[in-house]
Design a protein around this motif. Structure first.
Motif, PDB file in Angstrom:
ATOM      1  N   GLY A 203       0.788  -1.222   0.000  1.00  0.00           N
ATOM      2  CA  GLY A 203       0.000   0.000   0.000  1.00  0.00           C
ATOM      3  C   GLY A 203       0.821   1.273   0.000  1.00  0.00           C
ATOM      4  O   GLY A 203       0.260   2.368  -0.080  1.00  0.00           O
ATOM      5  N   HIS A 204       2.138   1.157   0.076  1.00  0.00           N
ATOM      6  CA  HIS A 204       3.006   2.335   0.092  1.00  0.00           C
ATOM      7  C   HIS A 204       3.747   2.481  -1.237  1.00  0.00           C
ATOM      8  O   HIS A 204       3.827   1.541  -2.025  1.00  0.00           O
ATOM      9  N   GLN A 205       4.332   3.667  -1.445  1.00  0.00           N
ATOM     10  CA  GLN A 205       5.125   3.886  -2.645  1.00  0.00           C
ATOM     11  C   GLN A 205       6.228   4.894  -2.356  1.00  0.00           C
ATOM     12  O   GLN A 205       6.172   5.654  -1.388  1.00  0.00           O
ATOM     13  N   MET A 206       7.250   4.868  -3.206  1.00  0.00           N
ATOM     14  CA  MET A 206       8.318   5.856  -3.103  1.00  0.00           C
ATOM     15  C   MET A 206       7.815   7.187  -3.658  1.00  0.00           C
ATOM     16  O   MET A 206       6.814   7.243  -4.376  1.00  0.00           O
ATOM     17  N   ASN A 207       8.539   8.262  -3.341  1.00  0.00           N
ATOM     18  CA  ASN A 207       8.263   9.534  -3.991  1.00  0.00           C
ATOM     19  C   ASN A 207       8.562   9.405  -5.483  1.00  0.00           C
ATOM     20  O   ASN A 207       9.426   8.635  -5.897  1.00  0.00           O
ATOM     21  N   TYR A 208       7.834  10.164  -6.277  1.00  0.00           N
ATOM     22  CA  TYR A 208       8.135  10.247  -7.711  1.00  0.00           C
ATOM     23  C   TYR A 208       9.325  11.193  -7.823  1.00  0.00           C
ATOM     24  O   TYR A 208       9.236  12.375  -7.485  1.00  0.00           O
ATOM     25  N   HIS A 209      10.465  10.672  -8.284  1.00  0.00           N
ATOM     26  CA  HIS A 209      11.701  11.448  -8.187  1.00  0.00           C
ATOM     27  C   HIS A 209      12.675  11.115  -9.317  1.00  0.00           C
ATOM     28  O   HIS A 209      12.460  10.168 -10.088  1.00  0.00           O
ATOM     29  N   SER A 210      13.754  11.891  -9.387  1.00  0.00           N
ATOM     30  CA  SER A 210      14.830  11.638 -10.345  1.00  0.00           C
ATOM     31  C   SER A 210      16.170  11.963  -9.695  1.00  0.00           C
ATOM     32  O   SER A 210      16.228  12.588  -8.629  1.00  0.00           O
ATOM     33  N   HIS A 211      17.242  11.518 -10.345  1.00  0.00           N
ATOM     34  CA  HIS A 211      18.600  11.791  -9.892  1.00  0.00           C
ATOM     35  C   HIS A 211      19.404  12.359 -11.065  1.00  0.00           C
ATOM     36  O   HIS A 211      19.291  11.878 -12.198  1.00  0.00           O
ATOM     37  N   GLU A 212      20.195  13.364 -10.805  1.00  0.00           N
ATOM     38  CA  GLU A 212      20.959  14.022 -11.867  1.00  0.00           C
ATOM     39  C   GLU A 212      22.266  13.303 -12.169  1.00  0.00           C
ATOM     40  O   GLU A 212      22.718  13.276 -13.316  1.00  0.00           O
ATOM     41  N   HIS A 213      22.871  12.692 -11.136  1.00  0.00           N
ATOM     42  CA  HIS A 213      24.242  12.191 -11.294  1.00  0.00           C
ATOM     43  C   HIS A 213      24.373  10.670 -11.209  1.00  0.00           C
ATOM     44  O   HIS A 213      25.484  10.165 -11.117  1.00  0.00           O
ATOM     45  N   ARG A 214      23.271   9.938 -11.214  1.00  0.00           N
ATOM     46  CA  ARG A 214      23.400   8.480 -11.140  1.00  0.00           C
ATOM     47  C   ARG A 214      22.272   7.767 -11.875  1.00  0.00           C
ATOM     48  O   ARG A 214      21.152   8.276 -11.992  1.00  0.00           O
ATOM     49  N   ASP A 215      22.604   6.585 -12.387  1.00  0.00           N
ATOM     50  CA  ASP A 215      21.612   5.653 -12.924  1.00  0.00           C
ATOM     51  C   ASP A 215      21.195   4.725 -11.796  1.00  0.00           C
ATOM     52  O   ASP A 215      21.913   4.554 -10.801  1.00  0.00           O
ATOM     53  N   GLU A 216      20.018   4.079 -11.952  1.00  0.00           N
ATOM     54  CA  GLU A 216      19.561   3.111 -10.966  1.00  0.00           C
ATOM     55  C   GLU A 216      18.984   1.884 -11.651  1.00  0.00           C
ATOM     56  O   GLU A 216      18.382   1.988 -12.732  1.00  0.00           O
ATOM     57  N   VAL A 217      19.172   0.739 -10.982  1.00  0.00           N
ATOM     58  CA  VAL A 217      18.588  -0.513 -11.443  1.00  0.00           C
ATOM     59  C   VAL A 217      17.839  -1.137 -10.282  1.00  0.00           C
ATOM     60  O   VAL A 217      18.390  -1.264  -9.186  1.00  0.00           O
ATOM     61  N   TRP A 218      16.562  -1.507 -10.515  1.00  0.00           N
ATOM     62  CA  TRP A 218      15.778  -2.231  -9.508  1.00  0.00           C
ATOM     63  C   TRP A 218      15.627  -3.690  -9.933  1.00  0.00           C
ATOM     64  O   TRP A 218      15.158  -3.970 -11.038  1.00  0.00           O
ATOM     65  N   ASN A 219      15.984  -4.596  -9.048  1.00  0.00           N
ATOM     66  CA  ASN A 219      15.781  -6.026  -9.262  1.00  0.00           C
ATOM     67  C   ASN A 219      14.745  -6.490  -8.239  1.00  0.00           C
ATOM     68  O   ASN A 219      15.042  -6.536  -7.049  1.00  0.00           O
ATOM     69  N   ILE A 220      13.538  -6.813  -8.689  1.00  0.00           N
ATOM     70  CA  ILE A 220      12.457  -7.195  -7.783  1.00  0.00           C
ATOM     71  C   ILE A 220      12.722  -8.613  -7.269  1.00  0.00           C
ATOM     72  O   ILE A 220      12.810  -9.565  -8.043  1.00  0.00           O
ATOM     73  N   ILE A 221      12.851  -8.753  -5.947  1.00  0.00           N
ATOM     74  CA  ILE A 221      13.126 -10.053  -5.330  1.00  0.00           C
ATOM     75  C   ILE A 221      11.823 -10.768  -4.974  1.00  0.00           C
ATOM     76  O   ILE A 221      11.678 -11.976  -5.186  1.00  0.00           O
ATOM     77  N   SER A 222      10.864 -10.027  -4.423  1.00  0.00           N
ATOM     78  CA  SER A 222       9.589 -10.629  -4.032  1.00  0.00           C
ATOM     79  C   SER A 222       8.510  -9.567  -4.027  1.00  0.00           C
ATOM     80  O   SER A 222       8.791  -8.372  -3.912  1.00  0.00           O
ATOM     81  N   GLY A 223       7.246 -10.022  -4.150  1.00  0.00           N
ATOM     82  CA  GLY A 223       6.128  -9.112  -4.104  1.00  0.00           C
ATOM     83  C   GLY A 223       5.674  -8.646  -5.481  1.00  0.00           C
ATOM     84  O   GLY A 223       6.310  -8.945  -6.508  1.00  0.00           O
ATOM     85  N   GLU A 224       4.580  -7.904  -5.489  1.00  0.00           N
ATOM     86  CA  GLU A 224       4.022  -7.386  -6.737  1.00  0.00           C
ATOM     87  C   GLU A 224       3.645  -5.921  -6.568  1.00  0.00           C
ATOM     88  O   GLU A 224       3.286  -5.483  -5.476  1.00  0.00           O
TER      89      GLU A 224
END
Length: 472
Positions: A395-416
């Motif tokens: 039921g929660h979520q992160m802020n809608y955001h961006s980063h100027e100096h880095r890339d990011e990769v999300w690897n979903i381990i569990s959940g939907e």
């Protein structure tokens, strides 16, 4: 009963389980049935057990709000300090919050106490008695005194009331301020002292004394002195009046806006030590200040929490392990071993009281923290990458955001859940990988609890490199 819990401090004396984000009151170390709870969870549960209808407001800094909501729920009342200004401004702000935001009348009693002592249910029964004393409702108090208290919420003439408490004329009720005094068990240098006029359960206060050396503390105790527990009871109008005398403000919003300009001063020095109409309630029940590993381990019901083993030669030794690796202790005596993502402590229990300057000298970033939305744990730090385990509650979520100096990769381990990347929505589940380039706007919403590995890649990785947006 209205209660203000004071929740502050960084708890560096309980490193490595406490840090600049997670203070000592949030460490889950006390066994409650089949789970562990923190100091703040334990105290909140005990308050509800003794008084299910109590109004609880927590006065704290903005860095602790997420953890409080994580551990106590979204509905908890919180008075947020914009910055640290010691106990008097914190209590004044919380009192103004109750009056101006929660609309609590000026004649209502309030009890203020720290969030981190280790106590039993009788402590909270004593808090109810303090509340009754502040309101003039305790049996033995004349009805005229109680009525007078409600007619005069600032309490300026209350000390002249003819009412008595438990037949003790020196404890005329209600006093402008009532404090809790702990029956001392040894001559401590860590606490201030309250010297009552009599040995009655409730007495007028003769004087306050600052934290003394051991020999002076012995003399105080010989005079019948009690430890100052930092617990106060008063009517809302009384502290609002004191606040207006010392701080120029109109209401809660105005005080909040100018809070950074308010003088740093303790409630003891600003109010208690200057008040002539003040009483003390003796408390002889269990009360422990959980400020060091030495005192904290005394309250533990089992010697090992987490993955740990003590051999038969160990004596008075505790292991508290938050890591997913085993700890083995052999032949250790009077020691504490604590391990977390922030570090590992191996210390003689007595020496653990002197940890703070060593922790202050460390230049390490926080590697674990609880937030209102879940938690994060740093797994690996390299020159141009940072790897983090993120737990996002359902039921929660992160802020809608961006980063100027880095890339990011999300690897979903569990959940939907659902990701939104530059406005594009996508359902995700375990095994999915999402890549975001620098400047890309992104967030993730958890339909169920989600665990993901976040890899940050860049030459200038910083917690300040984050720009938030409104999600349309």
């Amino acid at each position: 009963m209205h209660i203000i819990l004071l929740s502050g401090g960084s708890g560096k004396r309980l490193w490595p389980l406490s840090n600049d984000i997670r203070s000592k009151q949030f460490i889950k170390i006390f066994k409650n049935e089949d789970a562990y709870e923190s100091m703040v969870q334990r105290m909140y549960r005990q308050i509800r057990k003794v008084d299910a209808d109590a109004t609880v407001t927590i006065a704290t800094g903005k860095t602790q709000v997420s953890q409080l909501r994580n551990q106590l729920g979204e509905g908890i009342g919180i008075s947020v300090e914009p910055c640290r200004r010691d106990t008097f401004p914190a209590i004044a702000l919380a009192t103004a919050y109750l009056h101006d935001i929660q609309k609590v009348p000026e004649d209502e009693p309030v009890v203020v106490c720290p969030v981190d002592p280790y106590v039993e249910d009788d402590y909270f029964e004593a808090l109810k008695k303090l509340s009754d004393l502040a309101a003039g409702k305790l049996p033995g108090t004349s009805e005229n005194s109680a009525e007078h208290a409600h007619d005069n919420p600032s309490g300026q003439e209350a000390g002249n009331s003819s009412g008595t408490i438990s037949g003790n004329p020196s404890a005329a009720a209600p006093a402008n301020l009532t404090v809790m005094g702990i029956e001392p068990t040894y001559p401590s240098e860590k606490y201030g002292y309250v010297i009552p006029e009599t040995k009655d359960p409730v007495s007028r206060v003769s004087t306050f004394r600052e934290k003394p050396d051991v020999e002076t503390a012995k003399r105080y105790i010989a005079q019948g002195a009690l430890w100052n527990a930092g617990v106060f009871a008063y009517r809302i109008g009384y502290v609002l009046q004191k606040a207006h005398e010392l701080i120029e403000f109109t209401d809660y919003d105005d005080l909040f806006a100018r809070y950074e300009t308010v003088q740093k001063i303790s409630f003891d020095y600003a109010v208690a030590e200057k008040e002539s109409s003040i009483s003390v309630l003796r408390f002889a029940g269990q009360w422990k200040d959980m400020g060091t590993w030495n005192t904290l381990t005394e309250a533990m019901t089992e010697p090992v929490i987490g993955k740990g083993t003590l051999n038969e030669k160990c004596e008075n030794t505790n292991i508290i392990n938050e890591l997913d690796i085993p700890i083995l202790a052999m032949g250790m005596k009077n020691c504490v071993i604590a391990a977390s993502p922030d570090g590992i402590l191996v210390s003689d229990k007595e020496q653990s009281s002197y940890i703070k300057p060593y922790v202050d000298a460390m230049d390490e970033g926080v590697k674990f923290a609880e937030k209102s939305w879940g938690s994060f744990q740093v797994l690996d730090v390299e020159k141009s990458s940072l790897t983090i385990l993120v737990t996002l509650l359902a039921g929660h979520q992160m802020n809608y955001h961006s980063h100027e100096h880095r890339d990011e990769v999300w690897n979903i381990i569990s959940g939907e859940g659902t990701t939104i990347v530059d406005g594009m929505e996508q359902k995700v589940k375990a095994g999915d990988v999402i890549t975001m380039q620098a400047g890309c706007r992104h967030t993730i919403h958890a339909d169920t609890e989600i665990k993901l590995i976040e890899v940050q890649i860049g030459r200038n990785i910083s917690a300040h490199d984050k720009k938030k947006y409104t999600l349309e």
